[in-house]
Design an enzyme around this catalytic site. Structure first.
Site, PDB file in Angstrom:
ATOM      1  N   ASP A   1       0.911  -1.139  -0.056  1.00  0.00           N
ATOM      2  CA  ASP A   1      -0.113  -0.171   0.019  1.00  0.00           C
ATOM      3  C   ASP A   1       0.807   1.192  -0.047  1.00  0.00           C
ATOM      4  O   ASP A   1       0.482   2.565   0.096  1.00  0.00           O
ATOM      5  CB  ASP A   1      -0.877  -0.105   1.083  1.00  0.00           C
ATOM      6  CG  ASP A   1      -0.326   0.204   2.394  1.00  0.00           C
ATOM      7  OD1 ASP A   1       1.086  -0.025   2.430  1.00  0.00           O
ATOM      8  OD2 ASP A   1      -0.836   0.226   3.748  1.00  0.00           O
TER       9      ASP A   1
ATOM     10  N   ASP B   1       5.366  -1.447   7.009  1.00  0.00           N
ATOM     11  CA  ASP B   1       4.383  -2.057   8.222  1.00  0.00           C
ATOM     12  C   ASP B   1       5.141  -3.139   9.193  1.00  0.00           C
ATOM     13  O   ASP B   1       6.391  -3.473   8.888  1.00  0.00           O
ATOM     14  CB  ASP B   1       3.270  -2.631   7.386  1.00  0.00           C
ATOM     15  CG  ASP B   1       3.510  -3.491   5.971  1.00  0.00           C
ATOM     16  OD1 ASP B   1       4.664  -4.100   6.390  1.00  0.00           O
ATOM     17  OD2 ASP B   1       2.904  -3.493   5.084  1.00  0.00           O
TER      18      ASP B   1
ATOM     19  N   ASP C   1       7.775   3.502  21.236  1.00  0.00           N
ATOM     20  CA  ASP C   1       7.634   5.108  21.227  1.00  0.00           C
ATOM     21  C   ASP C   1       6.530   5.264  22.162  1.00  0.00           C
ATOM     22  O   ASP C   1       5.471   5.001  21.961  1.00  0.00           O
ATOM     23  CB  ASP C   1       7.541   5.680  19.974  1.00  0.00           C
ATOM     24  CG  ASP C   1       8.224   7.079  20.027  1.00  0.00           C
ATOM     25  OD1 ASP C   1       7.986   7.828  20.662  1.00  0.00           O
ATOM     26  OD2 ASP C   1       8.993   7.228  18.870  1.00  0.00           O
TER      27      ASP C   1
ATOM     28  N   ASP D   1       8.791  10.252  24.014  1.00  0.00           N
ATOM     29  CA  ASP D   1       8.763  11.418  23.178  1.00  0.00           C
ATOM     30  C   ASP D   1       8.608  12.804  24.024  1.00  0.00           C
ATOM     31  O   ASP D   1       7.843  12.773  24.923  1.00  0.00           O
ATOM     32  CB  ASP D   1       7.458  11.558  22.204  1.00  0.00           C
ATOM     33  CG  ASP D   1       7.578  12.398  21.136  1.00  0.00           C
ATOM     34  OD1 ASP D   1       8.330  12.388  20.371  1.00  0.00           O
ATOM     35  OD2 ASP D   1       6.553  13.471  20.991  1.00  0.00           O
TER      36      ASP D   1
ATOM     37  N   GLU E   1      13.335  11.517  25.490  1.00  0.00           N
ATOM     38  CA  GLU E   1      13.738  12.861  24.574  1.00  0.00           C
ATOM     39  C   GLU E   1      13.690  14.129  25.221  1.00  0.00           C
ATOM     40  O   GLU E   1      12.296  14.189  25.817  1.00  0.00           O
ATOM     41  CB  GLU E   1      12.896  12.514  23.352  1.00  0.00           C
ATOM     42  CG  GLU E   1      13.450  13.695  22.029  1.00  0.00           C
ATOM     43  CD  GLU E   1      12.216  13.958  21.138  1.00  0.00           C
ATOM     44  OE1 GLU E   1      12.713  14.538  20.058  1.00  0.00           O
ATOM     45  OE2 GLU E   1      11.124  13.905  21.398  1.00  0.00           O
TER      46      GLU E   1
ATOM     47  N   HIS F   1      14.446  10.334  12.887  1.00  0.00           N
ATOM     48  CA  HIS F   1      13.581  10.786  11.957  1.00  0.00           C
ATOM     49  C   HIS F   1      13.348  12.184  11.986  1.00  0.00           C
ATOM     50  O   HIS F   1      12.566  12.713  11.167  1.00  0.00           O
ATOM     51  CB  HIS F   1      12.410  10.048  12.370  1.00  0.00           C
ATOM     52  CG  HIS F   1      11.726  10.298  13.623  1.00  0.00           C
ATOM     53  ND1 HIS F   1      12.645  10.186  14.851  1.00  0.00           N
ATOM     54  CD2 HIS F   1      10.663  11.078  14.201  1.00  0.00           C
ATOM     55  CE1 HIS F   1      11.677  10.557  15.893  1.00  0.00           C
ATOM     56  NE2 HIS F   1      10.642  11.383  15.206  1.00  0.00           N
ATOM     57  N   ASP F   2      13.885  13.079  12.833  1.00  0.00           N
ATOM     58  CA  ASP F   2      13.702  14.675  12.752  1.00  0.00           C
ATOM     59  C   ASP F   2      14.691  15.319  12.459  1.00  0.00           C
ATOM     60  O   ASP F   2      14.634  16.708  12.338  1.00  0.00           O
ATOM     61  CB  ASP F   2      13.175  14.827  14.305  1.00  0.00           C
ATOM     62  CG  ASP F   2      12.107  14.357  14.925  1.00  0.00           C
ATOM     63  OD1 ASP F   2      11.156  13.918  14.351  1.00  0.00           O
ATOM     64  OD2 ASP F   2      12.115  14.033  16.224  1.00  0.00           O
TER      65      ASP F   2
HETATM   66  O1  TEU Z   1      10.175  15.706  18.463  1.00  0.00           O
HETATM   67  C1  TEU Z   1      10.435  16.676  19.329  1.00  0.00           C
HETATM   68  C2  TEU Z   1      11.187  17.934  18.924  1.00  0.00           C
HETATM   69  O2  TEU Z   1      11.239  18.739  19.698  1.00  0.00           O
HETATM   70  C3  TEU Z   1      11.925  18.176  17.464  1.00  0.00           C
HETATM   71  O3  TEU Z   1      12.946  17.228  17.242  1.00  0.00           O
HETATM   72  C4  TEU Z   1      10.663  18.252  16.430  1.00  0.00           C
HETATM   73  O4  TEU Z   1      10.656  17.125  15.784  1.00  0.00           O
HETATM   74  C5  TEU Z   1      10.989  19.317  15.693  1.00  0.00           C
HETATM   75  O5  TEU Z   1      11.842  19.260  14.480  1.00  0.00           O
HETATM   76  C6  TEU Z   1      11.404  20.743  16.444  1.00  0.00           C
HETATM   77  O6  TEU Z   1      11.576  21.838  15.376  1.00  0.00           O
HETATM   78  C7  TEU Z   1       9.132  14.726  18.753  1.00  0.00           C
HETATM   79  C8  TEU Z   1       9.125  13.577  17.642  1.00  0.00           C
HETATM   80  O7  TEU Z   1      10.431  12.964  17.643  1.00  0.00           O
HETATM   81  C9  TEU Z   1       8.832  14.354  16.485  1.00  0.00           C
HETATM   82  O8  TEU Z   1       8.750  13.351  15.501  1.00  0.00           O
HETATM   83  C10 TEU Z   1       7.431  14.759  16.590  1.00  0.00           C
HETATM   84  O9  TEU Z   1       7.068  15.328  15.767  1.00  0.00           O
HETATM   85  C11 TEU Z   1       7.315  15.685  17.771  1.00  0.00           C
HETATM   86  O10 TEU Z   1       8.081  15.088  18.960  1.00  0.00           O
HETATM   87  C12 TEU Z   1       5.897  15.923  18.537  1.00  0.00           C
HETATM   88  O11 TEU Z   1       5.469  14.473  18.891  1.00  0.00           O
END
Ligand code: TEU
Length: 569
Positions: free
Chosen positions: A40, A44, A113, A215, A268, A340-341
């Site tokens: 899709d 997954d 998470d 998170d 985090e 991932h951020d």
């Molecule tokens: O991220 C929190 C965070 O402060 C950052 O890294 C954020 O992604 C952003 O780029 C700030 O400019 C966590 C998660 O890792 C992120 O993926 C989520 O979007 C966020 O919290 C909200 O849950």
């Protein structure tokens, strides 16, 4: 200096007496983008199950899964509407149980998470809370009356652009959301909220999961005086209230204390310092095992996160060294250069064209030889790079899209330069599908991927990397093996050498008379001989353990991005 050995009260001592994560490595899976088994276009759980042998071969000890709970997916699952289930897009609880069992069969732990600073605005808790001023769950979120001029209660901006408050027309009050409007913040001041979260955590642990990545967990405690203060604070960048330590200790007591086994907790925590980290990660305080700090990934940011500045290598070295030294006696570090951020590390800190293999492996060596728990983000182990889509329409990340719209429409900035910021710092750099092979969708999916694959997958992919003479994957494999085997890597003291050098990244690790030396040239240019005298003196008696380039005589200049690990007599 002595080395405190981190312990948990509930720990069954691992060999050597330290918890598994002192010598272990965690691999982050972003499920949407890892492997799509049902075609899709979205990854997954079945896809992850199909790659467990790959991950076992890499040698990682645990997988951290970004959220897989039911979610409207405004923020790719960081907006959860049901903490007790799996989103159908990823599978179901039966698939999840299979994943846990099959991972455990291979000696791999599963870390979930935990997103409890906020829920989705579609979570039943929020739907109830918003239904009336007198609903019993009204106080589960941060509701406030409009201010005197009928605007938001304070001037906080959300991390995803725009105000951190949204008006609910029906009840005439604003609710707080540090992130998107679809992510209302839970009110942890209310003990019912806290105990509902602890109960949910216990159910996942009973199900067999091995820990939680929490998170923005330091944001659960708010500085209430700022929320309600007469003088509005300009942004929400420092919302952390002092109650955070009580909350984490209460969580530990309600969830982890007395539970057999060693469960990993990693919080985090944007905006925290080493002084905070010492409190959070001192094992005697029973809060969390380690945290993700943000100082080192903020050094190259200007006015905002999309305003990228060139890497200042001495500043980065000094910052990471300061975390090493400050947490040497007490507490524990997590080690990461991307997730991932964040942009891809090889594009941000290395050279993703001419020296992609060399710089990817250099940063791997530099990071994995520090004291702490290394985290590998999917694709890092094959040197995946940033992506540059031509149009903002190709992007999916809510943060990048909101930023672009605000910058172009409200602040009238030049679209091309705003897009350039997204190219460099946007979160979709990390979220393009995992590149397994050179086929059209990179072996990720037989359908249309939810986010386009990076066009460079024809050259950069797992099959090509593992089939090549020089493999980033094999280098990571070697680093993970070394950490498993060597207590000087997991527990030894850290000393940074030549802190001000603009090119050389060198440090030692030592424990019980054994010393390791890392010498790396983090630059596109060779590092001319002679090396600084202190490093040259150590090298004179050193034996090579592992390097990213074939050995050459130590008297010759270090080649671009050359990185070598040595043992000293
Ligand atoms: O991220 C929190 C965070 O402060 C950052 O890294 C954020 O992604 C952003 O780029 C700030 O400019 C966590 C998660 O890792 C992120 O993926 C989520 O979007 C966020 O919290 C909200 O849950």
């Amino acid at each position: 200096m002595t080395n405190s050995t981190p312990v948990t009260d509930t720990a069954q001592a691992a060999p050597g007496g330290s918890p598994w994560w002192t010598s272990g490595v965690v691999y982050q899976v972003y499920p949407r983008s890892f492997a799509d088994a049902d075609g899709d276009g979205i990854g997954d759980l079945a896809g992850i199950r199909g790659k467990l042998d790959y991950l076992a071969e890499l040698g990682v000890d645990a997988l951290w899964l970004s959220p897989v709970y039911p979610s409207p997916q405004h923020d790719n699952g960081y907006d959860i509407k049901d903490y007790e289930d799996i989103d159908p897009v990823f599978g179901d609880l039966a698939q999840f149980d299979l994943l846990v069992a099959e991972a455990h069969d291979r000696g791999i732990k599963i870390v979930m998470d935990l997103v409890v600073n906020h829920t989705s605005d579609e979570h039943p808790w929020f739907l109830e809370s918003k239904s009336s001023l007198t609903n019993p769950k009204r106080d589960w979120y941060w509701w406030r009356k409009p201010n005197a001029s009928n605007g938001p209660p304070n001037a906080w901006g959300s991390f995803f652009s725009g105000p951190a408050w949204t008006l609910d027309e029906a009840t005439g009050e604003y609710y707080l959301h540090l992130f998107a409007a679809q992510q209302p913040d839970l009110n942890w001041e209310n003990p019912e909220v806290r105990h509902a979260v602890y109960a949910m955590m216990n159910r996942w642990l009973d199900r067999g999961v091995d820990g939680f990545r929490m998170d923005v967990i330091n944001f659960i405690a708010k500085r209430v005086e700022l929320v309600d203060g007469p003088a509005p604070s300009v942004d929400a960048s420092c919302p952390m209230g002092p109650q955070i330590h009580d909350y984490l200790q209460e969580m530990h007591a309600a969830v982890f204390a007395g539970r057999p086994g060693e469960h990993l907790t990693v919080g985090e925590m944007p905006g925290v310092t080493t002084a905070d980290a010492l409190l959070f990660t001192d094992p005697a305080r029973h809060e969390v095992d380690m945290i993700f700090q943000f100082e080192h990934v903020s050094l190259d940011q200007g006015a905002n996160k999309f305003d990228a500045r060139p890497l200042d290598l001495p500043a980065l070295k000094r910052n990471l060294a300061h975390w090493q030294t400050d947490l040497a006696e007490t507490g524990w570090n997590s080690l990461y250069l991307n997730n991932h951020d964040q942009p891809r590390l090889v594009s941000r800190f290395g050279n993703d064209t001419t020296y992609r293999y060399e710089s990817a492996t250099l940063w791997a060596l530099v990071l994995h030889l520090q004291r702490g728990t290394p985290y590998i983000y999917q694709g890092e182990e094959i040197g995946m790079t940033n992506v540059r889509f031509d149009s903002i329409a190709d992007y999916r990340d809510i943060e990048s899209l909101n930023h672009y719209r605000e910058a172009v429409e409200e602040f009238d900035l030049d679209p091309a330069s705003v897009l350039a910021g997204v190219h460099q710092m946007g979160r979709d750099n990390a979220r393009t599908p995992m590149q397994w092979d050179a086929t059209p969708n990179a072996g990720f999916s037989t359908g249309t991927p939810w986010l386009a694959v990076n066009p460079n997958h024809t050259e950069i992919n797992v099959a090509a990397d593992r089939g090549g003479d020089r493999s980033v994957f094999r280098f990571y494999q070697a680093l993970i093996r070394l950490r498993h085997e060597s207590s000087v890597i997991s527990l030894g003291d850290f000393t940074l050498l030549e802190p001000d050098h603009g090119q050389l990244y060198a440090f030692t690790r030592s424990l019980d008379g054994e010393t390791l030396l890392v010498v790396a040239n983090a630059a596109d240019a060779p590092l001319a001989a002679p090396l600084p005298a202190a490093v040259a003196a150590l090298l004179a008696t050193a034996t090579r353990v592992l390097g990213n380039l074939p050995p050459q005589s130590p008297a010759t200049p270090l080649r671009p991005w050359e990185a070598t690990l040595y043992r000293l007599p």
